[in-house]
Design a protein around this motif. Structure first.
Motif, PDB file in Angstrom:
ATOM      1  N   PHE A 175      36.428  25.120  28.451  1.00 54.60           N
ATOM      2  CA  PHE A 175      36.386  24.161  27.349  1.00 54.60           C
ATOM      3  C   PHE A 175      35.969  24.831  26.042  1.00 54.60           C
ATOM      4  O   PHE A 175      36.508  24.498  24.984  1.00 54.60           O
ATOM      5  CB  PHE A 175      35.494  22.971  27.697  1.00 54.60           C
ATOM      6  CG  PHE A 175      36.139  22.034  28.679  1.00 54.60           C
ATOM      7  CD1 PHE A 175      37.295  21.341  28.355  1.00 54.60           C
ATOM      8  CD2 PHE A 175      35.596  21.855  29.941  1.00 54.60           C
ATOM      9  CE1 PHE A 175      37.896  20.490  29.260  1.00 54.60           C
ATOM     10  CE2 PHE A 175      36.188  20.998  30.855  1.00 54.60           C
ATOM     11  CZ  PHE A 175      37.348  20.310  30.509  1.00 54.60           C
ATOM     12  N   SER A 176      35.060  25.776  26.089  1.00 52.96           N
ATOM     13  CA  SER A 176      34.660  26.479  24.870  1.00 52.96           C
ATOM     14  C   SER A 176      35.821  27.279  24.298  1.00 52.96           C
ATOM     15  O   SER A 176      36.075  27.258  23.090  1.00 52.96           O
ATOM     16  CB  SER A 176      33.485  27.425  25.153  1.00 52.96           C
ATOM     17  OG  SER A 176      32.360  26.715  25.571  1.00 52.96           O
ATOM     18  N   PHE A 177      36.526  27.987  25.167  1.00 50.32           N
ATOM     19  CA  PHE A 177      37.673  28.785  24.726  1.00 50.32           C
ATOM     20  C   PHE A 177      38.772  27.877  24.182  1.00 50.32           C
ATOM     21  O   PHE A 177      39.386  28.187  23.156  1.00 50.32           O
ATOM     22  CB  PHE A 177      38.191  29.645  25.886  1.00 50.32           C
ATOM     23  CG  PHE A 177      39.179  30.688  25.464  1.00 50.32           C
ATOM     24  CD1 PHE A 177      38.778  31.763  24.692  1.00 50.32           C
ATOM     25  CD2 PHE A 177      40.502  30.594  25.858  1.00 50.32           C
ATOM     26  CE1 PHE A 177      39.697  32.742  24.303  1.00 50.32           C
ATOM     27  CE2 PHE A 177      41.426  31.560  25.477  1.00 50.32           C
ATOM     28  CZ  PHE A 177      41.019  32.644  24.701  1.00 50.32           C
ATOM     29  N   GLY A 178      39.016  26.768  24.848  1.00 50.82           N
ATOM     30  CA  GLY A 178      40.025  25.825  24.375  1.00 50.82           C
ATOM     31  C   GLY A 178      39.678  25.239  23.019  1.00 50.82           C
ATOM     32  O   GLY A 178      40.527  25.148  22.122  1.00 50.82           O
ATOM     33  N   LEU A 179      38.417  24.854  22.832  1.00 52.77           N
ATOM     34  CA  LEU A 179      37.989  24.320  21.536  1.00 52.77           C
ATOM     35  C   LEU A 179      38.069  25.390  20.456  1.00 52.77           C
ATOM     36  O   LEU A 179      38.481  25.112  19.325  1.00 52.77           O
ATOM     37  CB  LEU A 179      36.567  23.757  21.639  1.00 52.77           C
ATOM     38  CG  LEU A 179      36.419  22.483  22.463  1.00 52.77           C
ATOM     39  CD1 LEU A 179      34.943  22.151  22.676  1.00 52.77           C
ATOM     40  CD2 LEU A 179      37.158  21.319  21.819  1.00 52.77           C
TER      41      LEU A 179
END
Length: 133
Positions: free
Chosen positions: A87-91
């Motif tokens: 989720f961090s990488f996607g955001l």
């Protein structure tokens, strides 16, 4: 969970992360052009699941969890790290929540939810396969 066990589990998770990234490159640049998206997603999901279980199996003698609950703590720790990373990488890439959450369905042959489940149970299952539990 001891600090030593947590640090070892983190090191192993980084190895899993590297294998997952290599698996993603294999899927995108080799499997999808040759097999098509659905077959590539299935193959990639099964391969990554097998790699995670294999790493858990091979790393247990070094990891040395002391009790069955520690196997579960390591597995769910790996799961939590994976979700935070995803989720961090996607955001960071500017992806929307609906786009990111689409990966958590079985649409089009996607087995990502299976990979996540294997990640959570891998240390416990590996201990069972070794006859330690």
């Amino acid at each position: 969970m001891t600090v030593s066990l947590a640090l070892k589990a983190l090191v192993i998770w980084v190895v899993i992360l590297m294998l997952a990234m290599a698996n993603g490159f294999l899927r995108e640049f080799v499997l999808m052009p040759r097999l098509g998206t659905p077959a590539a997603l299935v193959f990639s999901g099964l391969l990554l699941s097998a790699l995670i279980l294999g790493i858990a199996y091979l790393s247990l003698p070094w990891l040395k969890p002391g009790s069955p609950i520690q196997y579960w703590l390591v597995g769910f720790g790996w799961l939590a790290l994976t979700l935070v990373f995803e989720f961090s990488f996607g955001l960071w890439q500017g992806k929307s929540w609906p786009v990111m959450l689409e990966a958590y369905s079985f649409k089009g042959g996607n087995l990502w939810p299976v990979v996540l489940a294997v990640t959570a149970v891998a240390p416990y299952l590996a201990a069972k396969l070794r006859g330690w539990l």
